[in-house]
Design an enzyme around this catalytic site. Structure first.
Site, PDB file in Angstrom:
ATOM      1  N   THR A  53       1.062  -1.466   0.050  1.00 18.67           N
ATOM      2  CA  THR A  53      -0.232   0.110   0.193  1.00 18.67           C
ATOM      3  C   THR A  53       0.897   1.205   0.003  1.00 18.67           C
ATOM      4  O   THR A  53       1.904   1.275   0.655  1.00 18.67           O
ATOM      5  CB  THR A  53      -0.968  -0.086   1.282  1.00 18.67           C
ATOM      6  OG1 THR A  53      -1.712  -1.242   1.288  1.00 18.67           O
ATOM      7  CG2 THR A  53      -1.920   1.138   1.124  1.00 18.67           C
ATOM      8  N   GLY A  92       2.580  -2.905   8.172  1.00 17.73           N
ATOM      9  CA  GLY A  92       2.976  -3.185   9.491  1.00 17.73           C
ATOM     10  C   GLY A  92       4.450  -3.533   9.762  1.00 17.73           C
ATOM     11  O   GLY A  92       5.006  -4.138   8.965  1.00 17.73           O
ATOM     12  N   GLU A 335      -6.012  -5.581   3.993  1.00 18.00           N
ATOM     13  CA  GLU A 335      -6.142  -6.810   3.267  1.00 18.00           C
ATOM     14  C   GLU A 335      -7.164  -6.839   2.370  1.00 18.00           C
ATOM     15  O   GLU A 335      -7.942  -7.788   1.960  1.00 18.00           O
ATOM     16  CB  GLU A 335      -6.116  -8.208   4.283  1.00 18.00           C
ATOM     17  CG  GLU A 335      -5.544  -9.166   3.448  1.00 18.00           C
ATOM     18  CD  GLU A 335      -4.193  -8.858   2.957  1.00 18.00           C
ATOM     19  OE1 GLU A 335      -3.266  -8.508   3.648  1.00 18.00           O
ATOM     20  OE2 GLU A 335      -4.075  -8.936   1.598  1.00 18.00           O
TER      21      GLU A 335
HETATM   22  C1  LIG Z   1      -9.423  -4.788  -6.152  1.00 12.90           C
HETATM   23  C2  LIG Z   1      -8.364  -5.587  -6.674  1.00 12.90           C
HETATM   24  C3  LIG Z   1      -8.796  -7.061  -6.626  1.00 12.90           C
HETATM   25  C4  LIG Z   1      -8.739  -5.319  -8.376  1.00 12.90           C
HETATM   26  O1  LIG Z   1      -7.708  -6.042  -8.918  1.00 12.90           O
HETATM   27  P1  LIG Z   1      -7.575  -5.807 -10.590  1.00 12.90           P
HETATM   28  O2  LIG Z   1      -6.143  -6.190 -10.845  1.00 12.90           O
HETATM   29  O3  LIG Z   1      -7.775  -4.402 -10.799  1.00 12.90           O
HETATM   30  O4  LIG Z   1      -8.581  -6.845 -10.959  1.00 12.90           O
HETATM   31  P2  LIG Z   1     -10.114  -6.502 -11.613  1.00 12.90           P
HETATM   32  O5  LIG Z   1     -11.063  -6.169 -10.640  1.00 12.90           O
HETATM   33  O6  LIG Z   1      -9.776  -5.569 -12.917  1.00 12.90           O
HETATM   34  O7  LIG Z   1     -10.283  -7.969 -12.068  1.00 12.90           O
HETATM   35  C5  LIG Z   1      -9.580  -8.496 -13.200  1.00 12.90           C
HETATM   36  C6  LIG Z   1      -9.619 -10.034 -12.924  1.00 12.90           C
HETATM   37  O8  LIG Z   1      -8.601 -10.377 -11.926  1.00 12.90           O
HETATM   38  C7  LIG Z   1      -9.248 -11.179 -11.169  1.00 12.90           C
HETATM   39  N1  LIG Z   1      -8.588 -11.173  -9.658  1.00 12.90           N
HETATM   40  C8  LIG Z   1      -8.424  -9.907  -9.020  1.00 12.90           C
HETATM   41  N2  LIG Z   1      -7.733 -10.188  -8.029  1.00 12.90           N
HETATM   42  C9  LIG Z   1      -7.497 -11.478  -7.928  1.00 12.90           C
HETATM   43  C10 LIG Z   1      -6.928 -12.451  -7.068  1.00 12.90           C
HETATM   44  N3  LIG Z   1      -6.063 -11.912  -5.806  1.00 12.90           N
HETATM   45  N4  LIG Z   1      -6.769 -13.778  -7.172  1.00 12.90           N
HETATM   46  C11 LIG Z   1      -7.247 -14.238  -8.387  1.00 12.90           C
HETATM   47  N5  LIG Z   1      -8.007 -13.321  -9.418  1.00 12.90           N
HETATM   48  C12 LIG Z   1      -8.145 -12.194  -8.963  1.00 12.90           C
HETATM   49  C13 LIG Z   1     -10.636 -10.814 -11.025  1.00 12.90           C
HETATM   50  O9  LIG Z   1     -11.562 -11.780 -10.248  1.00 12.90           O
HETATM   51  C14 LIG Z   1     -11.035 -10.643 -12.191  1.00 12.90           C
HETATM   52  O10 LIG Z   1     -11.105 -11.613 -13.155  1.00 12.90           O
HETATM   53  P3  LIG Z   1     -12.160 -11.818 -14.267  1.00 12.90           P
HETATM   54  O11 LIG Z   1     -12.184 -13.228 -14.548  1.00 12.90           O
HETATM   55  O12 LIG Z   1     -13.632 -11.511 -13.754  1.00 12.90           O
HETATM   56  O13 LIG Z   1     -11.662 -10.797 -15.395  1.00 12.90           O
HETATM   57  C15 LIG Z   1      -6.874  -5.512  -6.256  1.00 12.90           C
HETATM   58  O14 LIG Z   1      -6.526  -4.183  -6.833  1.00 12.90           O
HETATM   59  C16 LIG Z   1      -6.903  -5.846  -4.836  1.00 12.90           C
HETATM   60  O15 LIG Z   1      -6.655  -6.844  -4.578  1.00 12.90           O
HETATM   61  N6  LIG Z   1      -7.024  -4.584  -3.840  1.00 12.90           N
HETATM   62  C17 LIG Z   1      -6.838  -4.876  -2.711  1.00 12.90           C
HETATM   63  C18 LIG Z   1      -5.473  -4.573  -2.181  1.00 12.90           C
HETATM   64  C19 LIG Z   1      -5.285  -5.375  -0.799  1.00 12.90           C
HETATM   65  O16 LIG Z   1      -6.034  -6.221  -0.442  1.00 12.90           O
HETATM   66  N7  LIG Z   1      -4.191  -4.681  -0.034  1.00 12.90           N
HETATM   67  C20 LIG Z   1      -3.725  -5.461   1.128  1.00 12.90           C
HETATM   68  C21 LIG Z   1      -2.461  -4.749   1.375  1.00 12.90           C
HETATM   69  S1  LIG Z   1      -1.674  -5.784   2.729  1.00 12.90           S
HETATM   70  C22 LIG Z   1      -2.636  -5.531   4.023  1.00 12.90           C
HETATM   71  O17 LIG Z   1      -3.530  -4.863   4.056  1.00 12.90           O
HETATM   72  C23 LIG Z   1      -2.218  -6.272   5.209  1.00 12.90           C
HETATM   73  C24 LIG Z   1      -2.779  -6.129   6.559  1.00 12.90           C
HETATM   74  C25 LIG Z   1      -2.416  -7.258   7.465  1.00 12.90           C
HETATM   75  C26 LIG Z   1      -2.976  -6.788   8.732  1.00 12.90           C
HETATM   76  O18 LIG Z   1      -3.066  -5.606   9.134  1.00 12.90           O
HETATM   77  O19 LIG Z   1      -3.130  -7.843   9.606  1.00 12.90           O
HETATM   78  C1  LIG Z   2      -4.446  -1.535  10.574  1.00 15.44           C
HETATM   79  C2  LIG Z   2      -3.923  -1.692   9.001  1.00 15.44           C
HETATM   80  C3  LIG Z   2      -2.989  -2.526   8.807  1.00 15.44           C
HETATM   81  C4  LIG Z   2      -2.424  -2.347   7.490  1.00 15.44           C
HETATM   82  N1  LIG Z   2      -1.216  -3.253   7.047  1.00 15.44           N
HETATM   83  C5  LIG Z   2      -0.778  -2.981   5.743  1.00 15.44           C
HETATM   84  C6  LIG Z   2       0.429  -3.787   5.489  1.00 15.44           C
HETATM   85  O1  LIG Z   2       0.811  -4.529   6.322  1.00 15.44           O
HETATM   86  N2  LIG Z   2       0.793  -3.848   4.247  1.00 15.44           N
HETATM   87  C7  LIG Z   2       0.166  -2.880   3.212  1.00 15.44           C
HETATM   88  O2  LIG Z   2       0.699  -2.986   1.991  1.00 15.44           O
HETATM   89  N3  LIG Z   2      -1.003  -2.387   3.443  1.00 15.44           N
HETATM   90  C8  LIG Z   2      -1.360  -2.352   4.684  1.00 15.44           C
HETATM   91  N4  LIG Z   2      -2.597  -1.674   5.157  1.00 15.44           N
HETATM   92  C9  LIG Z   2      -3.418  -0.963   4.066  1.00 15.44           C
HETATM   93  C10 LIG Z   2      -4.563  -1.561   3.646  1.00 15.44           C
HETATM   94  O3  LIG Z   2      -4.492  -2.539   2.886  1.00 15.44           O
HETATM   95  C11 LIG Z   2      -5.409  -0.641   2.780  1.00 15.44           C
HETATM   96  O4  LIG Z   2      -5.641   0.423   3.680  1.00 15.44           O
HETATM   97  C12 LIG Z   2      -6.655  -1.231   2.177  1.00 15.44           C
HETATM   98  O5  LIG Z   2      -6.467  -2.114   1.003  1.00 15.44           O
HETATM   99  C13 LIG Z   2      -7.900  -0.132   1.858  1.00 15.44           C
HETATM  100  O6  LIG Z   2      -7.263   0.688   0.502  1.00 15.44           O
HETATM  101  P1  LIG Z   2      -7.140   2.265   0.867  1.00 15.44           P
HETATM  102  O7  LIG Z   2      -6.713   2.692   2.037  1.00 15.44           O
HETATM  103  O8  LIG Z   2      -6.548   2.779  -0.448  1.00 15.44           O
HETATM  104  O9  LIG Z   2      -8.684   2.485   0.600  1.00 15.44           O
HETATM  105  P2  LIG Z   2      -9.733   3.166  -0.416  1.00 15.44           P
HETATM  106  O10 LIG Z   2      -9.762   2.168  -1.559  1.00 15.44           O
HETATM  107  O11 LIG Z   2      -8.969   4.548  -0.676  1.00 15.44           O
HETATM  108  O12 LIG Z   2     -11.156   3.220   0.433  1.00 15.44           O
HETATM  109  C14 LIG Z   2     -11.652   4.365   0.408  1.00 15.44           C
HETATM  110  C15 LIG Z   2     -13.228   4.253   0.149  1.00 15.44           C
HETATM  111  O13 LIG Z   2     -12.964   3.895  -1.333  1.00 15.44           O
HETATM  112  C16 LIG Z   2     -13.976   2.842  -1.763  1.00 15.44           C
HETATM  113  N5  LIG Z   2     -13.604   2.565  -3.121  1.00 15.44           N
HETATM  114  C17 LIG Z   2     -12.359   2.260  -3.718  1.00 15.44           C
HETATM  115  N6  LIG Z   2     -12.472   1.394  -4.743  1.00 15.44           N
HETATM  116  C18 LIG Z   2     -13.584   1.415  -5.028  1.00 15.44           C
HETATM  117  C19 LIG Z   2     -14.226   0.509  -6.024  1.00 15.44           C
HETATM  118  N7  LIG Z   2     -13.617   0.062  -6.918  1.00 15.44           N
HETATM  119  N8  LIG Z   2     -15.588   0.475  -5.840  1.00 15.44           N
HETATM  120  C20 LIG Z   2     -16.390   0.925  -4.891  1.00 15.44           C
HETATM  121  N9  LIG Z   2     -15.771   1.856  -3.895  1.00 15.44           N
HETATM  122  C21 LIG Z   2     -14.335   1.619  -3.972  1.00 15.44           C
HETATM  123  C22 LIG Z   2     -13.783   2.022  -0.683  1.00 15.44           C
HETATM  124  O14 LIG Z   2     -15.063   0.890  -0.588  1.00 15.44           O
HETATM  125  C23 LIG Z   2     -13.908   3.047   0.605  1.00 15.44           C
HETATM  126  O15 LIG Z   2     -15.107   3.034   0.955  1.00 15.44           O
HETATM  127  C24 LIG Z   2      -3.072  -1.728   6.339  1.00 15.44           C
HETATM  128  C25 LIG Z   2      -4.213  -0.948   6.668  1.00 15.44           C
HETATM  129  C26 LIG Z   2      -4.688  -0.818   8.085  1.00 15.44           C
HETATM  130  C27 LIG Z   2      -5.774  -0.084   8.292  1.00 15.44           C
END
Ligand SMILES: CC(C)(COP(=O)(O)OP(=O)(O)OC[C@H]1O[C@@H](n2cnc3c(N)ncnc32)[C@H](O)[C@@H]1OP(=O)(O)O)[C@@H](O)C(=O)NCCC(=O)NCCSC(=O)/C=C/CC(=O)O
Ligand SMILES: Cc1cc2nc3c(=O)[nH]c(=O)nc-3n(C[C@H](O)[C@H](O)[C@H](O)COP(=O)(O)OP(=O)(O)OC[C@H]3O[C@@H](n4cnc5c(N)ncnc54)[C@H](O)[C@@H]3O)c2cc1C
Length: 572
Positions: A53, A92, A335
């Site tokens: 992120t 994190g 996530e």
């Molecule tokens: C929102 C996402 C999934 C959009 O990804 P994008 O590449 O833009 O895909 P599309 O929405 O255009 O879909 C295209 C196609 O790809 C398939 N797909 C998407 N993701 C996956 C996947 N993970 N595995 C398999 N297939 C996938 C989708 O189904 C479509 O398929 P079609 O057949 O319909 O064409 C992506 O941007 C995303 O995952 N965003 C979320 C980011 C995220 O999760 N960040 C986490 C960071 S780490 C973190 O937060 C850690 C926290 C730990 C803690 O705090 O404990």
């Molecule tokens: C406690 C905590 C721990 C984290 N740890 C990690 C980590 O270890 N590593 C890491 O990489 N990240 C980490 N993150 C980041 C986290 O993965 C992102 O905050 C999360 O993926 C949400 O993305 P964003 O902040 O860009 O939210 P945004 O996407 O900006 O969300 C804002 C609003 O926009 C809306 N929105 C966005 N896109 C769409 C769409 N396509 N359609 C409709 N609505 C939409 C959402 O629904 C939401 O209401 C952490 C976050 C938190 C809070």
């Protein structure tokens, strides 16, 4: 050592080392790269963060701005943060703890961008923990909760890493800069699918903790008069208290069983993918995204219900409930933000619906979409029969998926672009996806209680809990079931009366059901949820330890209150 640090986890931000950094090496590194980094990570000889992120992008991974540009002359990647919004933000442990990070960056080679890929980057010296040259690090500041975790920021100023630091299990860049495609571009996202699956268990455990605290406290707390002149009853005797807590208790069990299924599915589908069979990836992504979104949202709301059910003491940090709520709230965003994740599930459902319309027989968690839906019939259903309840949830989900998909098709027939039709139906799509996940959780709960190897007396209790969970869902969403007449008003009334009966039936086993989570006091960290029930003595001891009680008259009296009082008295 590793285990010790694991428990230390909440303190210095090493949690993500275990749940994100190390699994990313396991899932995205080649065998050669695993030899280099996996044991170091498992033995905590290095500490890592999962840096994906950025300040400007979290959800839209394809929009990440950090770049990894291949330089064939030195066979290195140059990692760079080109803009302020490309600053890595939130990972994190990134702020002060980690000395390595897997960095998600847009891969450029031979002047072409190939999208986001993971790179191993050392960010701090192993000698003195100072940031490496070109790397700027820091903590992002206080958050709603989990302030023991140093969620941090990182900027990279043309930091050079060897070509071998690109995690190359799926995609590769050869020494001359040739890019080798992965079997699926989404394999770079596979660790997110894994992590979302683990969030289902995190939600179940958080809800189990909250219900343990609230149910135990509700047996200690006596309040008011149920009948004049009688002793104050345990507050768990009030039906309203049971109606608050038992559906959350049932949901904790339901999510616990759903996480078993998720873990099993993840193992078998990734196993097939190892052999080159990608066919299960779409279903795995849709299920993990939907379950993560659904279970974390219900859990966060449920923990706050448990807090309110404990009255004033629930609002105290002594209860452990505010911290539990803060942690669960994070799960709704981290996530994969919940709305975005549920839309991913909706995208898969619309696709499956179209396939079933074209005559394809659907399988897996969407099989019910192509099953012939029983036509709506009059009431008199047996609303305590699990099969009847599961069928009702599947009918509701199938109807809502069909409605949302047809609505979208209608918008496109009016000439709207697919993306615009999608956006204008996305609230319907979200509700349909939620109904789908809800029906999966109910079906999985029912199948688990019917097949799990337990004593029949335990099965009876679990069956009551499953009925309670299902009946609560039907009464809370009655409109969805009444809409096409599949359930009638009489069915809903029957569901409500069965629900009341289930509350009374679960009451005698409520403490045993929370004790069965086997959560030690050291894990619960709650005066209200203590196993020995000695709440009041320990609440008083806990309060006396408050820093404000270090002195009888706090220094703020002399600084602020005394002069203020004096000046007010002087005006009398
Ligand atoms: C929102 C996402 C999934 C959009 O990804 P994008 O590449 O833009 O895909 P599309 O929405 O255009 O879909 C295209 C196609 O790809 C398939 N797909 C998407 N993701 C996956 C996947 N993970 N595995 C398999 N297939 C996938 C989708 O189904 C479509 O398929 P079609 O057949 O319909 O064409 C992506 O941007 C995303 O995952 N965003 C979320 C980011 C995220 O999760 N960040 C986490 C960071 S780490 C973190 O937060 C850690 C926290 C730990 C803690 O705090 O404990
Ligand atoms: C406690 C905590 C721990 C984290 N740890 C990690 C980590 O270890 N590593 C890491 O990489 N990240 C980490 N993150 C980041 C986290 O993965 C992102 O905050 C999360 O993926 C949400 O993305 P964003 O902040 O860009 O939210 P945004 O996407 O900006 O969300 C804002 C609003 O926009 C809306 N929105 C966005 N896109 C769409 C769409 N396509 N359609 C409709 N609505 C939409 C959402 O629904 C939401 O209401 C952490 C976050 C938190 C809070």
């Amino acid at each position: 050592m590793a285990a010790a640090l694991q428990t230390l986890g909440g303190g210095i931000g090493i949690t993500l080392h275990w749940i994100a950094f190390t699994p990313t090496i396991e899932q995205q590194a080649t065998e050669e790269q695993k030899k280099k980094w996996l044991k170091l990570a498992q033995d905590v000889a290095i500490v890592g963060a999962y840096a994906q992120t950025e300040m400007g992008h979290g959800t839209f991974v394809r929009g990440l701005e950090t770049t990894a540009t291949y330089d064939p002359s030195t066979q290195e990647f140059v990692i760079n943060s080109p803009t302020l919004t490309s600053t890595k933000w939130w990972p994190g442990g990134l702020g002060k703890t980690a000395n390595h990070a897997t960095v998600m960056a847009q891969l450029y080679t031979r002047g072409k961008c190939y999208g986001p890929h993971n790179f191993m980057v050392q960010i701090r010296s192993l000698e003195n923990h100072q940031p490496c040259p070109g790397v700027t690090l820091g903590d992002i500041g206080p958050k709603m909760e989990s302030n023991g975790n140093d969620n941090g920021f990182a900027r990279f100023d043309h930091v050079r890493i060897p070509r071998e630091n690109m995690l190359m299990k799926f995609a590769r860049v050869e020494a001359d800069g040739t890019y080798v495609q992965p079997p699926s571009s989404k394999l770079a996202y596979s660790n997110m699918v894994y992590l979302r699956g683990t969030f289902v268990m995190s939600a179940a455990q958080a809800l189990a903790s909250a219900t343990t605290i609230a149910v135990r406290y509700s047996c200690v707390r006596r309040q008011s008069e149920m009948k004049p002149g009688e002793p104050e009853p345990q507050i768990l005797e009030y039906q309203t208290q049971q109606y608050k807590l038992f559906p959350q208790l049932a949901a904790a069990y339901a999510f616990w069983f759903a996480s078993w299924f998720m873990t099993q599915q993840h193992g078998s589908i990734t196993g097939s993918m190892e052999k080159g069979d990608m066919s299960g990836l779409a279903e795995l992504h849709a299920l993990s995204a939907g379950l993560k979104s659904y279970t974390t949202a219900v859990t966060a709301r449920g923990i706050d219900v448990c807090r309110m059910a404990c009255g004033g003491h629930g609002y105290s940090h002594a209860s452990g409930l505010p911290a539990l709520f803060g942690g669960a709230a994070a799960l709704c965003t981290a996530e994969g933000e919940n709305t975005v994740m549920m839309l991913q599930t909706a995208r898969y459902l619309v696709k499956c619906f179209a396939q079933s319309q074209a005559g394809k027989r659907l399988t897996g968690t969407v099989a019910y979409l192509s099953a012939v839906q029983p036509s709506p019939v009059a009431g008199n259903r047996n609303m305590s029969d699990l099969g009847t309840l599961v069928a009702a949830f599947q009918h509701r989900a199938a109807r809502m998926v069909r409605h949302a998909a047809m609505q979208m098709q209608g918008e496109m027939q009016k000439g709207k672009a697919r993306e615009d039709a999608w956006n204008s139906c996305s609230v319907l799509l979200i509700k349909a996806a939620e109904a789908h996940v809800h029906s999966f959780v109910v079906r999985n709960f029912a199948e688990t209680v019917q097949t799990v190897e337990v004593d029949e007396s335990v099965r009876a209790v679990l069956t009551s809990l499953c009925q309670l969970y299902s009946l609560y869902g039907i009464t809370e969403h009655a409109g969805d079931f009444l809409k096409d007449g599949y359930l009638t008003g009489r069915d809903i009334d029957a569901a409500s009366s069965h629900l009341s009966a289930m509350l009374a039936r679960v009451r005698p086993d409520a403490v045993a059901l929370v004790d069965a989570f086997d959560l030690h006091d050291k894990i619960l960290r709650s005066v209200l949820g203590r196993y020995d029930g000695r709440v009041y003595e320990h609440l008083y001891e806990w309060a006396k330890k408050s820093p404000l009680n270090k002195s009888e008259v706090h220094e703020s009296y002399y600084k602020y209150l005394q002069p203020f009082l004096k000046s007010n008295r002087a005006k009398l």
